[in-house]
Design an enzyme around this catalytic site. Structure first.
Site, PDB file in Angstrom:
ATOM      1  N   ASP A  13       0.811  -1.225   0.000  1.00 33.43           N
ATOM      2  CA  ASP A  13       0.000   0.000   0.000  1.00 33.43           C
ATOM      3  C   ASP A  13       0.840   1.269   0.000  1.00 33.43           C
ATOM      4  OD1 ASP A  13      -2.186  -1.697   0.126  1.00 33.43           O
ATOM      5  OD2 ASP A  13      -2.245  -1.649   2.316  1.00 33.43           O
ATOM      6  N   GLU A  14       1.959   1.218  -0.657  1.00 33.37           N
ATOM      7  CA  GLU A  14       2.874   2.370  -0.684  1.00 33.37           C
ATOM      8  C   GLU A  14       2.446   3.417  -1.709  1.00 33.37           C
ATOM      9  OE1 GLU A  14       3.810  -0.768  -1.282  1.00 33.37           O
ATOM     10  OE2 GLU A  14       5.326  -1.417   0.173  1.00 33.37           O
ATOM     11  N   LYS A  16       1.763   2.165  -5.077  1.00 33.93           N
ATOM     12  CA  LYS A  16       2.281   1.608  -6.338  1.00 33.93           C
ATOM     13  C   LYS A  16       1.326   1.892  -7.497  1.00 33.93           C
ATOM     14  CE  LYS A  16       2.362  -2.456  -4.397  1.00 33.93           C
ATOM     15  NZ  LYS A  16       2.048  -2.104  -2.996  1.00 33.93           N
ATOM     16  N   GLY A  17       0.009   1.720  -7.242  1.00 28.37           N
ATOM     17  CA  GLY A  17      -0.982   1.903  -8.315  1.00 28.37           C
ATOM     18  C   GLY A  17      -0.869   3.285  -8.929  1.00 28.37           C
ATOM     19  N   LYS A  18      -0.798   4.290  -8.087  1.00 26.32           N
ATOM     20  CA  LYS A  18      -0.696   5.661  -8.584  1.00 26.32           C
ATOM     21  C   LYS A  18       0.571   5.856  -9.429  1.00 26.32           C
ATOM     22  CE  LYS A  18       0.652  10.175  -7.675  1.00 26.32           C
ATOM     23  NZ  LYS A  18       0.484  11.486  -7.082  1.00 26.32           N
ATOM     24  N   GLY A  40      -4.605  -4.242  -3.747  1.00 24.63           N
ATOM     25  CA  GLY A  40      -5.578  -3.185  -4.025  1.00 24.63           C
ATOM     26  C   GLY A  40      -4.779  -1.962  -4.429  1.00 24.63           C
ATOM     27  N   HIS A  41      -4.751  -1.662  -5.713  1.00 23.69           N
ATOM     28  CA  HIS A  41      -3.943  -0.566  -6.237  1.00 23.69           C
ATOM     29  C   HIS A  41      -4.854   0.575  -6.670  1.00 23.69           C
ATOM     30  CE1 HIS A  41      -0.435  -3.553  -7.223  1.00 23.69           C
ATOM     31  NE2 HIS A  41      -0.744  -3.501  -5.951  1.00 23.69           N
ATOM     32  N   THR A  42      -4.721   1.704  -5.989  1.00 22.29           N
ATOM     33  CA  THR A  42      -5.641   2.823  -6.217  1.00 22.29           C
ATOM     34  C   THR A  42      -5.073   3.793  -7.245  1.00 22.29           C
ATOM     35  OG1 THR A  42      -6.151   2.623  -3.870  1.00 22.29           O
ATOM     36  CG2 THR A  42      -7.012   4.573  -5.008  1.00 22.29           C
ATOM     37  N   GLN A 225       1.908  -6.104  -3.309  1.00 24.76           N
ATOM     38  CA  GLN A 225       2.372  -6.213  -1.920  1.00 24.76           C
ATOM     39  C   GLN A 225       3.669  -5.415  -1.737  1.00 24.76           C
ATOM     40  OE1 GLN A 225       1.302  -9.583  -3.436  1.00 24.76           O
ATOM     41  NE2 GLN A 225      -0.590  -8.565  -2.900  1.00 24.76           N
ATOM     42  N   VAL A 415       2.662  13.950  -3.811  1.00 24.26           N
ATOM     43  CA  VAL A 415       2.100  14.863  -2.796  1.00 24.26           C
ATOM     44  C   VAL A 415       0.571  14.868  -2.822  1.00 24.26           C
ATOM     45  CG1 VAL A 415       4.115  16.353  -2.552  1.00 24.26           C
ATOM     46  CG2 VAL A 415       2.484  16.808  -4.397  1.00 24.26           C
TER      47      VAL A 415
HETATM   48  P1  GDP Z   1      -0.807   0.339  -3.511  1.00 23.80           P
HETATM   49  O1  GDP Z   1      -1.397  -0.937  -3.033  1.00 23.80           O
HETATM   50  O2  GDP Z   1       0.669   0.399  -3.283  1.00 23.80           O
HETATM   51  O3  GDP Z   1      -1.170   0.675  -4.929  1.00 23.80           O
HETATM   52  O4  GDP Z   1      -1.430   1.494  -2.590  1.00 23.80           O
HETATM   53  P2  GDP Z   1      -2.983   1.616  -2.164  1.00 23.80           P
HETATM   54  O5  GDP Z   1      -3.768   2.074  -3.328  1.00 23.80           O
HETATM   55  O6  GDP Z   1      -3.443   0.393  -1.465  1.00 23.80           O
HETATM   56  O7  GDP Z   1      -2.875   2.725  -1.043  1.00 23.80           O
HETATM   57  C1  GDP Z   1      -2.321   3.966  -1.309  1.00 23.80           C
HETATM   58  C2  GDP Z   1      -3.357   5.027  -0.911  1.00 23.80           C
HETATM   59  O8  GDP Z   1      -2.723   6.287  -0.865  1.00 23.80           O
HETATM   60  C3  GDP Z   1      -4.469   5.190  -1.933  1.00 23.80           C
HETATM   61  O9  GDP Z   1      -5.631   5.592  -1.269  1.00 23.80           O
HETATM   62  C4  GDP Z   1      -3.952   6.290  -2.841  1.00 23.80           C
HETATM   63  O10 GDP Z   1      -5.005   6.982  -3.519  1.00 23.80           O
HETATM   64  C5  GDP Z   1      -3.259   7.158  -1.851  1.00 23.80           C
HETATM   65  N1  GDP Z   1      -2.106   7.923  -2.336  1.00 23.80           N
HETATM   66  C6  GDP Z   1      -1.175   7.579  -3.252  1.00 23.80           C
HETATM   67  N2  GDP Z   1      -0.210   8.523  -3.319  1.00 23.80           N
HETATM   68  C7  GDP Z   1      -0.557   9.477  -2.424  1.00 23.80           C
HETATM   69  C8  GDP Z   1       0.072  10.699  -1.993  1.00 23.80           C
HETATM   70  O11 GDP Z   1       1.129  11.094  -2.447  1.00 23.80           O
HETATM   71  N3  GDP Z   1      -0.588  11.405  -1.021  1.00 23.80           N
HETATM   72  C9  GDP Z   1      -1.755  10.996  -0.475  1.00 23.80           C
HETATM   73  N4  GDP Z   1      -2.323  11.758   0.463  1.00 23.80           N
HETATM   74  N5  GDP Z   1      -2.345   9.848  -0.839  1.00 23.80           N
HETATM   75  C10 GDP Z   1      -1.748   9.092  -1.793  1.00 23.80           C
HETATM   76  P1  IMO Z   2      -0.933  -4.197  -2.251  1.00 21.87           P
HETATM   77  O1  IMO Z   2      -0.504  -4.756  -3.583  1.00 21.87           O
HETATM   78  C1  IMO Z   2      -0.920  -4.613   2.074  1.00 21.87           C
HETATM   79  C2  IMO Z   2      -0.928  -8.705   3.651  1.00 21.87           C
HETATM   80  C3  IMO Z   2      -2.150  -9.153   4.417  1.00 21.87           C
HETATM   81  C4  IMO Z   2      -1.509 -10.127   5.370  1.00 21.87           C
HETATM   82  C5  IMO Z   2      -0.428 -10.792   4.531  1.00 21.87           C
HETATM   83  C6  IMO Z   2      -0.842 -12.114   3.926  1.00 21.87           C
HETATM   84  O2  IMO Z   2      -2.201  -3.445  -2.292  1.00 21.87           O
HETATM   85  O3  IMO Z   2       0.202  -3.454  -1.632  1.00 21.87           O
HETATM   86  P2  IMO Z   2      -2.427 -12.786   1.903  1.00 21.87           P
HETATM   87  O4  IMO Z   2      -3.882 -12.513   1.659  1.00 21.87           O
HETATM   88  O5  IMO Z   2      -1.535 -12.235   0.847  1.00 21.87           O
HETATM   89  O6  IMO Z   2      -2.147 -14.218   2.191  1.00 21.87           O
HETATM   90  O7  IMO Z   2      -2.101 -11.987   3.265  1.00 21.87           O
HETATM   91  O8  IMO Z   2      -0.128  -9.869   3.500  1.00 21.87           O
HETATM   92  N1  IMO Z   2      -1.193  -8.188   2.287  1.00 21.87           N
HETATM   93  C7  IMO Z   2      -1.147  -6.890   1.963  1.00 21.87           C
HETATM   94  N2  IMO Z   2      -0.950  -5.791   2.732  1.00 21.87           N
HETATM   95  N3  IMO Z   2      -1.080  -4.486   0.741  1.00 21.87           N
HETATM   96  C8  IMO Z   2      -1.245  -5.578  -0.043  1.00 21.87           C
HETATM   97  O9  IMO Z   2      -1.252  -5.505  -1.382  1.00 21.87           O
HETATM   98  C9  IMO Z   2      -1.340  -6.848   0.570  1.00 21.87           C
HETATM   99  N4  IMO Z   2      -1.540  -8.105   0.107  1.00 21.87           N
HETATM  100  C10 IMO Z   2      -1.435  -8.903   1.173  1.00 21.87           C
HETATM  101  O10 IMO Z   2      -2.764  -8.072   5.065  1.00 21.87           O
HETATM  102  O11 IMO Z   2      -0.858  -9.421   6.401  1.00 21.87           O
HETATM  103 MG    MG Z   3      -2.900  -1.610  -1.772  1.00 18.51          MG
END
Ligand code: GDP
Ligand code: IMO
Ligand code: MG
Length: 429
Positions: A13-14, A16-18, A40-42, A225, A415
């Site tokens: 959830d760093e 990556k999707g963006k 879950g890539h937003t 991940q 940002v």
């Molecule tokens: P991913 O799994 O690495 O693609 O990340 P997620 O989508 O699960 O979570 C990242 C969250 O941070 C999402 O809600 C994005 O819309 C949001 N996001 C991404 N970049 C930024 C940023 O620079 N600032 C803020 N405030 N939110 C961001």
């Molecule tokens: P993205 O791609 C954050 C975590 C789960 C759990 C562990 C194992 O959006 O960054 P699993 O269902 O894979 O067997 O769960 O890994 N986990 C994630 N945490 N972002 C993810 O994906 C994750 N995918 C799995 O919460 O701790």
């Molecule tokens: Mg995610």
């Protein structure tokens, strides 16, 4: 742009999707190589928010070919419902811009059920999985009892494979867990129908991507991940079941390892984690809660509140090192505007002894003590800043300190969640 990859440098959830959506502008192909619908890539485009689980984050750009590689644990129903959702919103998705590997392993109902039953069985020791069947699917792959997407396209082939797999799983489900068995005929019928719908997308996508690479096309690999959830190098057993970083690409996309060029690690300017397991810089107090509130830190797949804490320079140095990061991209810098004091984890100690770098499983990370460095925050809203020079000096100093501690150039900052909320710092996109 030659072949490049984006990987999560923390626990997922760093953002990556963006970043992938942004870098996809310069790519011809965007390729997922591991994980499944646990991701879950937003991607935020104007007023619209898309959360992609299986379909690569290049799909919103017309003309890009999006590939689901053989290393993905693929839930066909999840893929098709994501596809339908995109079609309803006017995004073009067909067999020309979405390609799916015939060799990707299928997630069936029994995988999701076994995932949840295993968690229940573990009780206190649970992993906190997403419940998407990822672990059991990869376990079947390694046990050589898995069923692959190509098998769904042929009833005569699928029936005996699925029967063998389900007989064994149903024995576990009923005998060990005391739950109801899953009906084979209904499952066979449903997955044959799903296979039929998937047919136009399925092929030897590894061959397609290698050919494109030979022709000089640019390929962007999309990690899911984070590196600290890697099955081999993460915080085992609190990890996911695949190789999440650059090491996963060769196996999970059928792409020669020596052809992979730049590797961009993505890290938040602080740190989050979903699920159980060690998180040395976690803040259990009001600052952690404030990070959750300001960063809206709730899981994009399960909606669970994310655990929040400070940037861990030791762990990030390790993930950049092991993945050969050529650059680090720091996201969510805007969230830190709300804080008077920012902390950075700069060293670990155990039993009063200072550790050299990241321990890689040698000591229990749960019992580790973190040495912090405190930084004065800035309070300007930076969401409209697009140039490094326009950032407040304290924000620049914070980023420069992260860069020095991690030892990898920070090539871009984010940002805000929107496409254009980017500050290039060496990497243009
Ligand atoms: P991913 O799994 O690495 O693609 O990340 P997620 O989508 O699960 O979570 C990242 C969250 O941070 C999402 O809600 C994005 O819309 C949001 N996001 C991404 N970049 C930024 C940023 O620079 N600032 C803020 N405030 N939110 C961001
Ligand atoms: P993205 O791609 C954050 C975590 C789960 C759990 C562990 C194992 O959006 O960054 P699993 O269902 O894979 O067997 O769960 O890994 N986990 C994630 N945490 N972002 C993810 O994906 C994750 N995918 C799995 O919460 O701790
Ligand atoms: Mg995610």
């Amino acid at each position: 742009m030659p072949s490049e990859c984006v990987f999560g440098a923390q626990w997922g959830d760093e953002g990556k999707g963006k970043i992938i959506d942004r870098l996809a502008v310069g790519a011809d192909y965007v390729v997922r190589y591991q994980g499944g619908a646990n991701a879950g890539h937003t991607v935020v485009v104007g007023d619209e928010k898309f959360v992609l689980h299986l379909i690569p984050s290049g799909i919103l750009h017309p003309g890009k070919i999006n590939v689901v590689g053989n290393g993905v644990a693929l839930d066909p129903e999840a893929l098709l419902s994501e596809l339908d959702g995109l079609l309803e919103r006017g995004v073009k998705v067909d067999g020309t811009n979405l390609r799916v590997s015939a060799s990707a392993h299928v997630i069936f109902d029994h995988h999701r059920l076994m995932d949840n039953l295993a968690e229940k069985w573990k009780g206190e020791g649970k992993i906190g999985t997403t419940g998407r069947g990822i672990g059991p699917c990869y376990a079947d792959k390694a046990s050589r009892t898995g069923v692959r997407i190509g098998d769904l396209l042929d009833a005569d082939r699928l029936a005996p494979l699925l029967k063998a797999a389900m007989d064994e799983k149903n024995a576990w489900i009923t005998t060990v867990h005391g739950e109801e068995s899953i009906d084979f005929d209904a499952q066979l019928k449903r997955f044959l129908a799903l296979g039929d719908r998937l047919r136009p997308f399925v092929g030897d996508v590894g061959g397609e991507v290698r050919r494109a690479n030979r022709e000089g096309k640019s390929i962007l690999f999309e990690g899911a991940q984070g590196a600290l959830l890697d099955i081999d190098h993460g915080t085992y057993p609190y990890v996911t079941s695949s190789n999440t970083g650059t090491a996963g690409i060769a196996a999970g996309a059928g792409f020669p390892a020596n052809q992979i060029g730049g590797a961009y690690g993505i890290a938040k300017a602080y740190c989050t984690r979903v699920g159980e397991g060690p998180f040395p810089t976690e803040d259990h107090g009001d600052q952690g809660q404030k990070l959750r509130d300001e960063g809206n830190e709730y899981g994009a797949t399960t909606g669970r509140p994310r655990r929040c804490g400070w940037f861990d320079a030791i762990a990030t140095q390790f993930t950049c090192d092991i993945n050969g990061a050529t650059g680090l991209i720091v996201t969510n810098l805007d969230v830190l505007s709300a804080f008077d004091t920012l902390r950075i984890g700069i060293g670990y100690s155990a039993g009063g002894q200072k550790l050299e770098g990241y321990p890689a499983g040698l000591v229990d990370l749960e019992d580790i003590e973190v040495n912090y460095e405190d930084h004065e925050g800035w309070d300007e809203d930076i969401t409209a800043v697009r140039k490094w020079d326009d950032l407040p000096a304290k924000a620049q100093a914070y980023v420069e300190r992260l860069e020095a501690l991690v030892g990898t150039p920070i090539v871009m900052l984010s940002v805000g969640p929107e496409r254009d909320q980017i500050i290039p710092r060496g990497l243009e996109a």
